[in-house]
Structures are given as C-alpha cells and as structure tokens.
Design a protein around this motif. Structure first.
Motif, PDB file in Angstrom:
ATOM      1  N   PHE A  14     -46.156  59.756 125.191  1.00 35.72           N
ATOM      2  CA  PHE A  14     -47.615  59.826 125.280  1.00 35.72           C
ATOM      3  C   PHE A  14     -47.914  60.727 126.460  1.00 35.72           C
ATOM      4  CE2 PHE A  14     -46.881  55.561 123.480  1.00 35.72           C
ATOM      5  CZ  PHE A  14     -47.562  55.728 122.288  1.00 35.72           C
ATOM      6  N   VAL A  17     -45.558  60.739 129.488  1.00 36.30           N
ATOM      7  CA  VAL A  17     -44.804  59.494 129.617  1.00 36.30           C
ATOM      8  C   VAL A  17     -43.941  59.259 128.389  1.00 36.30           C
ATOM      9  CG1 VAL A  17     -45.010  57.031 130.052  1.00 36.30           C
ATOM     10  CG2 VAL A  17     -46.760  58.596 130.900  1.00 36.30           C
ATOM     11  N   ALA A  19     -42.437  56.762 126.242  1.00 35.43           N
ATOM     12  CA  ALA A  19     -42.493  55.323 126.002  1.00 35.43           C
ATOM     13  C   ALA A  19     -41.201  54.862 125.335  1.00 35.43           C
ATOM     14  CB  ALA A  19     -43.694  54.990 125.128  1.00 35.43           C
ATOM     15  N   THR A  45     -44.411  49.484 121.861  1.00 41.54           N
ATOM     16  CA  THR A  45     -44.476  50.793 121.211  1.00 41.54           C
ATOM     17  C   THR A  45     -43.621  50.787 119.950  1.00 41.54           C
ATOM     18  OG1 THR A  45     -44.662  51.726 123.420  1.00 41.54           O
ATOM     19  CG2 THR A  45     -44.272  53.264 121.622  1.00 41.54           C
ATOM     20  N   LYS A  48     -45.388  48.983 117.322  1.00 40.32           N
ATOM     21  CA  LYS A  48     -46.514  49.759 116.791  1.00 40.32           C
ATOM     22  C   LYS A  48     -46.039  50.855 115.856  1.00 40.32           C
ATOM     23  CE  LYS A  48     -49.715  48.663 120.443  1.00 40.32           C
ATOM     24  NZ  LYS A  48     -50.126  48.996 121.797  1.00 40.32           N
ATOM     25  N   HIS A  54     -48.583  53.849 115.366  1.00 40.52           N
ATOM     26  CA  HIS A  54     -48.201  55.139 115.949  1.00 40.52           C
ATOM     27  C   HIS A  54     -47.165  55.804 115.052  1.00 40.52           C
ATOM     28  CE1 HIS A  54     -50.295  54.221 119.529  1.00 40.52           C
ATOM     29  NE2 HIS A  54     -49.397  53.421 120.085  1.00 40.52           N
TER      30      HIS A  54
ATOM     31  N   THR B 338     -49.177  51.255 127.205  1.00 36.64           N
ATOM     32  CA  THR B 338     -48.175  50.551 126.411  1.00 36.64           C
ATOM     33  C   THR B 338     -46.823  51.240 126.502  1.00 36.64           C
ATOM     34  OG1 THR B 338     -48.812  51.834 124.500  1.00 36.64           O
ATOM     35  CG2 THR B 338     -49.781  49.650 124.694  1.00 36.64           C
ATOM     36  N   ALA B 339     -46.755  52.252 127.344  1.00 40.68           N
ATOM     37  CA  ALA B 339     -45.519  53.032 127.438  1.00 40.68           C
ATOM     38  C   ALA B 339     -44.320  52.152 127.774  1.00 40.68           C
ATOM     39  CB  ALA B 339     -45.660  54.105 128.493  1.00 40.68           C
TER      40      ALA B 339
END
Lengths: 501, 339
Positions: A14, A17, A19, A45, A48, A54, B338-339
């Motif tokens: 993201f 970053v 994740a 993550t 998701k 995602h 949420t990383a």
C-alpha cells in the motif's frame, strides 16, 4: 489431491508500505487452521485478499487447485468464501431472517418477499448450529455472539466452503466461546475449511489442528498443533522469547481509595459493594453480559444507578456525572477504544489532552502549544509509535491506539483507574507492555479496577478477583486462592465463594 | 530504561497544512472571482452606489453573524435550522413592542431574550427529551415563523428613529467598513476563541467526533449542546433587531431562508456537516465567498433565482467534494493501517 485453498508468495503493498511480503497459506477441507501473528503481521491483509476486498500484487492464489482472481467481495462469496468478523456488521433494524437473506430474499409467486420461507429457512439454519434465535427479532440488541452465529448461518446458507473467522472470540464470554468452537468443529466435520484468527492460545490449542505463524507480512512456519507449544508459537510470532506475559510486581497496598456500597440498578446489577485500595489491582471477572462493565460505568458516572453510593477517599462521588468523578481522581479506559476511548479522526495530541483540557489552559485559554508538552511526555512514557503528534488516531495500530487511551488517562494522574478490557485485540508484545504499565501504576499507589474476559490476564494481574454473575457479586477471591476453576465456578454457579463483606 | 522517542509536532509540512485547507482554497477562489470580475465585468470596480464594497459587507453582515454560533452547533454534529425564523420572531416582536410604546432599548433587549427562549426550547427538546435536532428545529422553524407572521399580520412597523437606522447602515468613519461588520468582528472573536482556544471548544469538537468518547472524557454533552442552542437563539434574535433597524422594517417574514444561506456558507467553509472538524474562519470565509459571488452576479444583472441555483449547486458540490476527499483519505488510512 489438491488443497482447498492455497496461497503462495503473495505480496501486497500500500503506497510505500509492504503489508505482505511473501505470505503462504495452505488450507485443507475438514481442517481448522489457526492463523496467528502480532498486529500488523499481515493477517488481516491476507484475509482481505482471500475475501476479495483487496487484489494481490503478485503470488499464486488457488481455490480447489484452480487459480482465482477475485474482483470483489461478492465474487469471493460466490466462490464459497465467507469471512466472519470480530464485530459483525448486521443491519440493526432488520430482523434476523432478513439479515441472513438480505439481497436474496425468497419470493412468492406473486412477487412478494416470502417471509414464511425466510423464517423457516432461518430456523433450520440456527437449529443446525444448535442455537435458538427468534428469526423475527430485530438484530439490534443481539449479543455479539448471536450476531456472529447469524453471520455463520448466512455463510452456510451461501454454501461457503471456506469460512474465515477473524478474531471471533475477542468479545465473547467463556460459554459463548465454547458454543462458537462447537459450531466451528461441526463445520469442519461437514468438510469445510476454516481459518481461525485469534490472540488466545488456549482456544487455538483447543480448536485447531494446524497453525500458520506470520510476522512482518511473511509466512514464518506452518505446523501441526500437536507438534508445537505456546512458547514456540510466541517465539515465532515475536521473533524473540517472551518470558512472562503477565509481569505483576508486588505493590504496597495502602488505604481504601474506592468504596462502593449497595450499588443497585434494577435489572442490571444489585447490591454491589466492594473496595479498592491504593496499590491494589482488583479484577471484575465474569461472563460477558454479567454486568461487569455496567457496574464500572455506573461507578464512573457514565450510567445512572438507583441506589447505593460511590466514594473516593471518603468523598461521595455525585451520580451520573463523569466530570465530577474525574475531579475526584477517577479515570476510565473504556472497553471500545474506537468509539469510547478515542476521537479517531483527531490527532494523538488532541486525544491525549482531551481529559485534561481544563488543566492545560492558561487563564482559561488553551492552544496546541500548551497541549504539546503533556502530550509529548505521555506519548513518550507509553512509547506510542507514531511519527507525529498530529497523526490521527485512526492511523495507529490497535495496540498504539490503546496506549494513547492509557496516556490520556494517565495524564490525569488518577487515584483510581478503571480499565475495561485493557488488552482486547492487541498483539502479544504490546499486551505485555500494557500489563507492565498497569502493574507499575499499582506500584505507584494508584488503585486499579480492571475488567477482563481473559482469564489468564485476570489471574496474572489481580490482587483480588471479584466475580460478577447476573449483576451480583458472587465471588471475592484473593490472589493466593485464585484459579481459573474458582473464577469460572463463581461466574457460572456463584454459590461457593459468597462475598464475605 | 526507556528509549527516548522523539515525535514530530506535525505529520505534514507547514505549507501543506496551510495551503490544502478549505479556507485557503476558498480565499483563492474569492480572489479568482474578484480578478475575473475586474477583467470581465466593465463596471465592477466603479459600480452603482448599490454595489460598493460597503454594501457588499453590509448585506453579508446578518448571515455572517448568524453563522457564528451555528458553526459551533454543526461542529457538535447537531443543526439549528430555526435561526431564520427566530430572526423573524425577534424582528416582529421588536416592532410590535416599539410600536406599542416600549422604549426602544428595552424592546431590543426583550426581543433578544425571546430568541434565547426559542434556543432554550430547541436545546431542551434536543438534550433533555433526546429528539434529533433536525426534526426539532424543522418544527420550530415553522412554529416560530407562524408566531412571527401572526404577530404583525401583513402590516409592518417602519417608524424607527431615522438617525438610528442610518447609523446602523453607516460605516466606520474614513473606512468602507460598516458598523455591523464591527459587531460581527467582535462576535467572531468571541466565538472563535470559544471554539478554538477553550476547554469548552475542545468539548464541542469531541462531541462531534464521538459523543461517547466525549462523555467518557468528562464533557457534559447535554449542557454543551443546550448552551449552544441558547447562544444560537440569542444571536439570531440580535441579528433580528439589527436587521430590522438596518432596513427600517419590522415584519414577521424577515430572515426567511437565512438558515439555508448560513448553513451553505458553513459547509462550503469546510466544516463537516457530521461534526467534529472545521474552523470558524472557514465558515466566515464561506460566507464571504457567497457574498462575493452574489455581488458579481448582481452587477451582471443576473436575478435572484439564478443566484439560488448557483449557491445551491455550490453547497452540493462542496459536500460531494468533502465526502470524496474523506473517502479517499479513509481508504488511504485503512490501507496503511492494516499493513
């Protein structure tokens, strides 16, 4: 034979970053697979991505041996993937049946919604799960446990093959956890694959057969649970060993700080009397819904009560007036940090100084300059991890948010600090930091009234455990006598340990 | 053995914090409109007497004053749409009392107090009874307007002392600044300090961000809201008295629709309609923006209908832009956290 679900080398970034930096997960049908890791390890993550929220940047994602690429959560659902969140998102004003069939209601041949069919199907689903929930009642006011069961019923009715439970037990009491675990086992026996995310190792060991540990967005190890111990898992999670989860130091017990007498609110709690002394940690234990939080909220003045009295250092605390309770030296770290503890879209600094807004003023005027000093001191003392003090609370991890709430209340220099679920949903490392902090507080002569649903936490931290059952104190167990069995017995039966005073 | 952690005071550099604010964008927009008007409208700089900077400010003053307490109410997540009607009630009762021989200062004070009572009524229903402020103030909007119009019927009182009415319309000697703007400035400082530099103001924002968090932090939510509704009523009634003198006309229909103009200005100025964020400066700049646009349109000879269409559209656009911006930033937050 192919596996039910396979992810290999999945990455997701993201912005700057990362994740996920190489996440692996292999789930078989008829298995309950624990996914553990500290907050920020990448579990959410990964979930998701599996749930279609995602997309992944790279890596393999196979369902029944075939590569899949979900474009939406609806797409994932359609492929038989169901995600049950810690806090279910039901429509509060729809009935249970309507919630289960929302968006796909059965119709009569005249084109009207077939309520009878919906009710029948809902009864069948809940009966299959071994629970009785009235299909016609509104979802509003249902316990979190029942809401989760409704989500699970919905998943079953959608023929889910993969059921992901993201920290489902965090807000449940012992009995409810048992019920949920029973349901999970039943789903497993029906051949579904279950991913179970939890910070509670006793549950992981009781329920799961396999465990995958993640750290820093990467797969660390996958083992059969029979081959590992809690210590091994914790070491894999934190990359170091955590010797003592609950460091409770001996503290000098002083005078009575909080004195609660005959506190009563009809239908909620009755004739509750107890004291907390300086340097003492008193835990309110009991099942969720027993009235623990309600008692604490009444003591602080957020809720009303009908009779009885609350005193701090001998001074009567006015009813239903938190500002007065604060003035007498009470602080309250509430259960739900997002809704009750923090202003999520305000900065760390604003949050820390919110409860001392009258003290940081000069001649009645405050400015961010005056607030900066105390905010920095307390953020630093609690080691809040944030780049800047005007970073919004919503940007911080759960553990850091909890530290901000603690900082906010420590800044008030309380004589009595009420802490409702101090470590709910935060990772192991931060958990032990929070425990150390609470213990230090007691060491400095603060009286602590703690509420916790995690028995190991209660047993590790408390000088005295007060057990609440159906609004009454049914146990007063001192540190030397406290065992999980004694607490659970008083919480469920309440006969053996009647309150002495 | 704690590690010395250092924190930045601000996450973003100063220029980004200043320039990306709604206030800054609106000020730029105002300047742009002025420049475009100077270039594009022949008589913009030397207009008829009706369109000078003084008249612009004088016409804007009632809305600018009305929006001050209303901004604080909106910052708590509540709303008061009865302010226009309260203005009308104050105007009508002021006129009626003056016409029946009550000395003007006393009539003015009593009219302002009547506005305070309307505010207290709103505040009572919202905080004690617990009704939503939108429903309550829709009710008082109609109720109070009805009383105001009923008081004077179709007549109006116009016999106010002319030296007083012309003073209310006059400017500070040697400047284009009307006295009403001086009143506005004084009140703006009071409300600005109250909102941004007092513990009370911290409570106001806390309520807007999370009522529960505010309650747990010792903010007296009910009392705070009650005080704001009373202030709103008092201010609306004060504007009612000044408006009556400004136009030398006391009539129950005074101030119709002003609540919408004030709310438009506030929301345009970046104050969240859901509460919790925004500045009083933003709301004021929002009011000035609308006044500037109106001036240009009036000089161009565009009628009131078109002005309504334009301000209405501006409001919707600002709400939409605000929502999109917050959705984008929440998404960015969600993904990084949420990383």
């Amino acid at each position: 034979m192919s596996h039910l679900l396979e992810l290999h080398g999945v990455t997701k970034t993201f912005g700057a970053v990362a994740a996920l930096a190489g996440a692996d997960m292999v789930l078989d049908a008829g298995s309950i697979h624990a996914l553990v890791g500290e907050n920020g390890a990448g579990k959410s993550t990964l979930v998701k991505i599996i749930g279609g929220l995602h997309g992944r940047d790279s890596g393999e994602f196979l369902l029944d041996g075939e590569s899949v690429d979900f474009r939406s959560t609806a797409d994932a659902k359609h492929h038989g993937i169901a995600v049950i969140y810690q806090e279910p998102t039901l429509f509060p004003d729809l009935t249970v049946a309507e919630n289960i069939f929302v968006g796909r209601q059965p119709y009569t041949r005249f084109g009207f919604v077939n309520r009878a069919e919906m009710r029948r199907a809902t009864r069948e689903l809940t009966a299959r799960l071994g629970v009785a929930i009235d299909p016609d009642r509104d979802a509003r006011g249902l316990s979190i446990a029942d809401q989760q069961i409704i989500e699970i019923a919905k998943a079953i009715s959608l023929n889910a093959k993969v059921v992901i439970m993201d920290e489902p037990t965090a807000a449940l009491s012992g009995v409810e956890v048992d019920q949920l675990m029973g349901i999970a086992r039943q789903l497993r026996d029906e051949g579904k694959g279950i991913i179970f995310i939890s910070h509670r190792f006793d549950e992981v060991f009781a329920l799961c057969d396999t465990v995958t540990v993640m750290r820093d967005g990467q797969h660390i190890e996958t083992n059969a649970l029979a081959d590992v111990t809690t210590d091994m898992i914790i070491r894999q999670m934190v990359g170091r060993s955590v010797d003592n989860l609950f460091p409770k130091q001996e503290a000098q017990i002083g005078n009575v700080v909080l004195s609660v007498e005959h506190l009563t609110r009809a239908g909620v709690f009755e004739d509750v009397s107890f004291q907390v002394r300086a340097g003492e940690i008193v835990c309110l234990a009991g099942l969720v819904g027993a009235g623990r939080s309600e008692i604490a909220r009444a003591v602080f003045g957020v809720d009303k009560y009908e009779s009885g009295s609350v005193m701090i250092d001998g001074a009567v605390v006015p009813r239903h007036k938190p500002s007065a309770a604060m003035g007498l030296g009470m602080g309250f770290v509430p259960e739900d940090r997002r809704k009750q503890g923090l202003a999520m879209t305000a900065g760390v600094q604003t949050n820390i100084t919110l409860a001392i807004r009258n003290q940081v003023a000069k001649l009645g005027f405050i400015s961010s300059k005056l607030e900066h000093g105390p905010a920095e001191i307390w953020a630093r003392r609690l080691q809040v991890k944030t780049r800047a003090l005007d970073t919004h609370a919503v940007m911080l991890s759960g553990g850091n948010q909890q530290k901000v709430v603690l900082a906010k209340w420590l800044a008030t220099s309380p004589k009595l600090l009420i802490i409702d679920e101090p470590t709910r949903g935060i990772d192991v490392g931060t958990k032990s930091e929070v425990h150390r902090l609470i213990s230090e507080l007691a060491g400095n002569g603060v009286a602590v009234l703690m509420i916790s649903s995690e028995l190991p936490e209660v047993i590790g931290m408390a000088d005295r455990v007060l057990v609440v059952r159906e609004g009454r104190l049914t146990g007063n167990i001192s540190r030397s006598d406290v065992t999980a069995e004694a607490v659970m017995y008083a919480a469920t039966h309440g006969a053996e340990h009647e309150v002495a005073k | 053995m704690t590690i010395e952690t250092t924190y930045l005071r601000h996450d973003r550099p100063l220029w980004r914090r200043l320039l990306l604010r709604p206030e800054a964008i609106l000020i730029a927009a105002i300047l742009l409109i002025v420049v475009l008007s100077i270039l594009g409208i022949p008589n913009y700089l030397r207009p008829n007497p009706g369109y000078t900077i003084s008249t612009l400010l004088l016409n804007a003053a009632p809305i600018l004053i009305l929006l001050l307490p209303l901004t604080l109410i909106i910052a708590t997540g509540e709303i008061d749409i009865s302010v226009g009607s309260t203005l009308g009630l104050s105007s009508a009762s002021f006129g009626l009392m003056f016409a029946s021989g009550i000395p003007l200062p006393l009539a003015a004070i009593l009219s302002v107090l009547i506005g305070g009572m309307v505010g207290a009524f709103n505040g009572f229903l919202v905080t004690v009874v617990g009704l939503p402020s939108l429903a309550v103030t829709i009710g008082t909007l109609a109720l109070v307007r009805g009383i105001a119009v009923g008081m004077l019927g179709t007549t109006s009182v116009t016999s106010f002392p002319s030296d007083l009415t012309s003073f209310v319309r006059s400017t500070v000697p040697g400047t284009p600044v009307p006295w009403l703007i001086v009143v506005f400035a004084a009140l703006a400082i009071v409300f600005g300090v109250l909102l941004h530099f007092t513990a009370f103001g911290r409570g106001v924002f806390a309520i807007g961000l999370s009522t529960e968090t505010a309650t747990f932090s010792g903010v007296n939510v009910g009392r705070t809201k009650f005080v704001l509704f009373v202030l709103s009523g008092l201010t609306a009634a004060l504007v009612g008295v000044m408006f009556t003198l400004q136009y030398s006309n006391a009539i129950g229909s005074n101030g119709s629709g002003f609540e919408l103009r004030a709310i438009t200005a506030i929301v345009l100025g970046g104050v969240s309609i859901w509460g919790g964020t925004g500045t009083l400066l933003g709301a004021v700049v929002g009011g000035l923006f609308i006044a500037t646009v109106n001036k240009s349109l009036q000089i161009l000879g565009i009628g009131d209908d078109a002005i309504y269409v334009i301000t209405g559209s501006a409001l919707i656009i600002s709400v939409v832009v605000g929502s999109i911006a917050s959705v984008i930033s929440t998404r960015r937050r969600a993904t990084t956290s949420t990383a």
